[in-house]
Scaffold this motif. Sequence first.
Motif, PDB file in Angstrom:
ATOM      1  N   SER A  70       0.839  -1.187   0.000  1.00 38.57           N
ATOM      2  CA  SER A  70       0.000   0.000   0.000  1.00 38.57           C
ATOM      3  C   SER A  70       0.884   1.251   0.000  1.00 38.57           C
ATOM      4  O   SER A  70       1.802   1.359   0.815  1.00 38.57           O
ATOM      5  CB  SER A  70      -0.893  -0.021   1.247  1.00 38.57           C
ATOM      6  N   LEU A  71       0.605   2.131  -0.935  1.00 40.71           N
ATOM      7  CA  LEU A  71       1.367   3.384  -1.021  1.00 40.71           C
ATOM      8  C   LEU A  71       0.454   4.522  -0.570  1.00 40.71           C
ATOM      9  O   LEU A  71      -0.415   4.967  -1.318  1.00 40.71           O
ATOM     10  CB  LEU A  71       1.817   3.615  -2.471  1.00 40.71           C
ATOM     11  N   PRO A  72       0.623   4.996   0.672  1.00 41.45           N
ATOM     12  CA  PRO A  72      -0.248   6.077   1.133  1.00 41.45           C
ATOM     13  C   PRO A  72       0.157   7.408   0.508  1.00 41.45           C
ATOM     14  O   PRO A  72       1.335   7.756   0.528  1.00 41.45           O
ATOM     15  CB  PRO A  72      -0.031   6.096   2.654  1.00 41.45           C
TER      16      PRO A  72
ATOM     17  N   GLN B 125       5.645  19.443  -3.708  1.00 40.24           N
ATOM     18  CA  GLN B 125       6.639  18.814  -4.583  1.00 40.24           C
ATOM     19  C   GLN B 125       5.993  17.812  -5.525  1.00 40.24           C
ATOM     20  O   GLN B 125       4.920  17.290  -5.243  1.00 40.24           O
ATOM     21  CB  GLN B 125       7.653  18.072  -3.711  1.00 40.24           C
ATOM     22  N   SER B 126       6.696  17.532  -6.601  1.00 41.14           N
ATOM     23  CA  SER B 126       6.259  16.496  -7.523  1.00 41.14           C
ATOM     24  C   SER B 126       6.105  15.191  -6.749  1.00 41.14           C
ATOM     25  O   SER B 126       6.973  14.822  -5.955  1.00 41.14           O
ATOM     26  CB  SER B 126       7.317  16.348  -8.618  1.00 41.14           C
ATOM     27  N   GLY B 127       4.971  14.534  -6.952  1.00 44.19           N
ATOM     28  CA  GLY B 127       4.725  13.268  -6.269  1.00 44.19           C
ATOM     29  C   GLY B 127       4.100  13.422  -4.895  1.00 44.19           C
ATOM     30  O   GLY B 127       3.843  12.428  -4.206  1.00 44.19           O
ATOM     31  N   SER B 128       3.819  14.658  -4.474  1.00 44.84           N
ATOM     32  CA  SER B 128       3.257  14.855  -3.128  1.00 44.84           C
ATOM     33  C   SER B 128       1.768  14.506  -3.068  1.00 44.84           C
ATOM     34  O   SER B 128       1.214  14.389  -1.969  1.00 44.84           O
ATOM     35  CB  SER B 128       3.489  16.300  -2.655  1.00 44.84           C
ATOM     36  N   GLY B 129       1.123  14.385  -4.228  1.00 49.05           N
ATOM     37  CA  GLY B 129      -0.275  13.958  -4.218  1.00 49.05           C
ATOM     38  C   GLY B 129      -1.274  15.012  -4.637  1.00 49.05           C
ATOM     39  O   GLY B 129      -2.481  14.849  -4.431  1.00 49.05           O
ATOM     40  N   LYS B 130      -0.797  16.081  -5.281  1.00 44.40           N
ATOM     41  CA  LYS B 130      -1.689  17.186  -5.666  1.00 44.40           C
ATOM     42  C   LYS B 130      -2.750  16.715  -6.675  1.00 44.40           C
ATOM     43  O   LYS B 130      -3.934  17.000  -6.519  1.00 44.40           O
ATOM     44  CB  LYS B 130      -0.868  18.346  -6.257  1.00 44.40           C
TER      45      LYS B 130
HETATM   46  N1  LIG Z   1      -2.786   5.131 -10.242  1.00 44.16           N
HETATM   47  C1  LIG Z   1      -1.709   5.108  -9.430  1.00 44.16           C
HETATM   48  N2  LIG Z   1      -1.193   3.957  -9.005  1.00 44.16           N
HETATM   49  C2  LIG Z   1      -0.136   3.926  -8.193  1.00 44.16           C
HETATM   50  N3  LIG Z   1       0.503   5.012  -7.729  1.00 44.16           N
HETATM   51  C3  LIG Z   1       0.031   6.210  -8.121  1.00 44.16           C
HETATM   52  C4  LIG Z   1      -1.078   6.325  -9.002  1.00 44.16           C
HETATM   53  N4  LIG Z   1      -1.330   7.624  -9.209  1.00 44.16           N
HETATM   54  C5  LIG Z   1      -0.399   8.294  -8.508  1.00 44.16           C
HETATM   55  N5  LIG Z   1       0.427   7.463  -7.852  1.00 44.16           N
HETATM   56  C6  LIG Z   1       1.533   7.837  -6.959  1.00 44.16           C
HETATM   57  O1  LIG Z   1       1.029   8.745  -6.014  1.00 44.16           O
HETATM   58  C7  LIG Z   1       1.963   9.793  -5.763  1.00 44.16           C
HETATM   59  C8  LIG Z   1       1.308  11.144  -5.965  1.00 44.16           C
HETATM   60  O2  LIG Z   1       1.024  11.319  -7.343  1.00 44.16           O
HETATM   61  P1  LIG Z   1       0.374  12.647  -7.896  1.00 44.16           P
HETATM   62  O3  LIG Z   1       0.200  12.480  -9.346  1.00 44.16           O
HETATM   63  O4  LIG Z   1      -0.834  12.959  -7.099  1.00 44.16           O
HETATM   64  O5  LIG Z   1       1.512  13.700  -7.554  1.00 44.16           O
HETATM   65  P2  LIG Z   1       1.578  15.276  -7.885  1.00 44.16           P
HETATM   66  O6  LIG Z   1       1.763  15.998  -6.593  1.00 44.16           O
HETATM   67  O7  LIG Z   1       0.423  15.655  -8.726  1.00 44.16           O
HETATM   68  O8  LIG Z   1       2.946  15.364  -8.699  1.00 44.16           O
HETATM   69  P3  LIG Z   1       3.337  16.308  -9.955  1.00 44.16           P
HETATM   70  O9  LIG Z   1       3.682  17.662  -9.369  1.00 44.16           O
HETATM   71  O10 LIG Z   1       4.559  15.635 -10.490  1.00 44.16           O
HETATM   72  O11 LIG Z   1       2.206  16.332 -10.913  1.00 44.16           O
HETATM   73  C9  LIG Z   1       3.141   9.549  -6.692  1.00 44.16           C
HETATM   74  O12 LIG Z   1       4.211   9.025  -5.935  1.00 44.16           O
HETATM   75  C10 LIG Z   1       2.633   8.554  -7.700  1.00 44.16           C
HETATM   76  O13 LIG Z   1       3.642   7.665  -8.088  1.00 44.16           O
END
Ligand SMILES: Nc1ncnc2c1ncn2[C@@H]1O[C@H](COP(=O)(O)OP(=O)(O)OP(=O)(O)O)[C@@H](O)[C@H]1O
Length: 233
Positions: free
Chosen positions: A24-26, A46-51
């Motif tokens: 599980s990836l929270p 940051q990129s990947g923070s979940g926005k």
């Molecule tokens: N469908 C999915 N399955 C598995 N992991 C996911 C999925 N969608 C996103 N993630 C993971 O969740 C995390 C957050 O992703 P998200 O796209 O929300 O980031 P973000 O803040 O929008 O980044 P960015 O600024 O790069 O657009 C990332 O680590 C990504 O790898």
Amino acid sequence: MTSIPPAALKIRNLEKSFSMAGNSLPVLRGIDLDVAAGEKIAILGQSGSGKSTFLHVIGTLDEPTSGQVWMHGKDVFARAGKELDTLRNRHIGFVFQFHHLLPDQDAVHNVMIPALIGGMPSAQARERAVHLLDRVGLADRLAHTPGELSGGEQQRVALARAMVRGPSLLLADEPTGNLDPATAEDVFNLMLELNEEQNTTLIVVTHSEQLASRFPRRLRLNAGRFEESTCSA
Ligand SMILES: Nc1ncnc2c1ncn2[C@@H]1O[C@H](COP(=O)(O)OP(=O)(O)OP(=O)(O)O)[C@@H](O)[C@H]1O
Ligand SMILES: [Mg+2]
């Protein structure tokens, strides 16, 4: 022109995890947030923070793992199927980093289509599309297809399309991420103006501290939760 008031949101203990190969990836770890009707919020992080994950969940494009979202005082995820589709189509507008316009349709049709799908009569949909395209400065580009428009113009068409049904909540995910700074500023200004004119609540994700500083409220997503941000560029 909008017949529904801007959305107020109440978000409680919102969690979203992705399941990857049994792990599980929270990503969202218990978000509590109140958004007032008509509020303008910029989301940083940051990129990947979940926005994007956050926008997708509150836009009902994805389901939370747990927690609740109320819109207009109603529990969003207590609805399902058609009822949830209706809420999304009627109340929520999206603008994405890459506009996803239909390449073989001209600007007017790209803007009209969501209104037609929503059952608006064709003449009325056209009138509203033309009005919005005029509003975003594209009155003389109505017959251009996306390939015949610049990047900033395409993004303005996407903004008009997102507004065509008079959404009560407009969600924008890095809508200016691929534009030069001056054009990005123009598109941001338009979003802020349309937000006031059309009576929507506006939540915009951006990597730009400068653009975010135009918003009265900024939230930074960090370790799965929001911090009220004090950036003052
Ligand atoms: N469908 C999915 N399955 C598995 N992991 C996911 C999925 N969608 C996103 N993630 C993971 O969740 C995390 C957050 O992703 P998200 O796209 O929300 O980031 P973000 O803040 O929008 O980044 P960015 O600024 O790069 O657009 C990332 O680590 C990504 O790898
Ligand atoms: Mg993203």
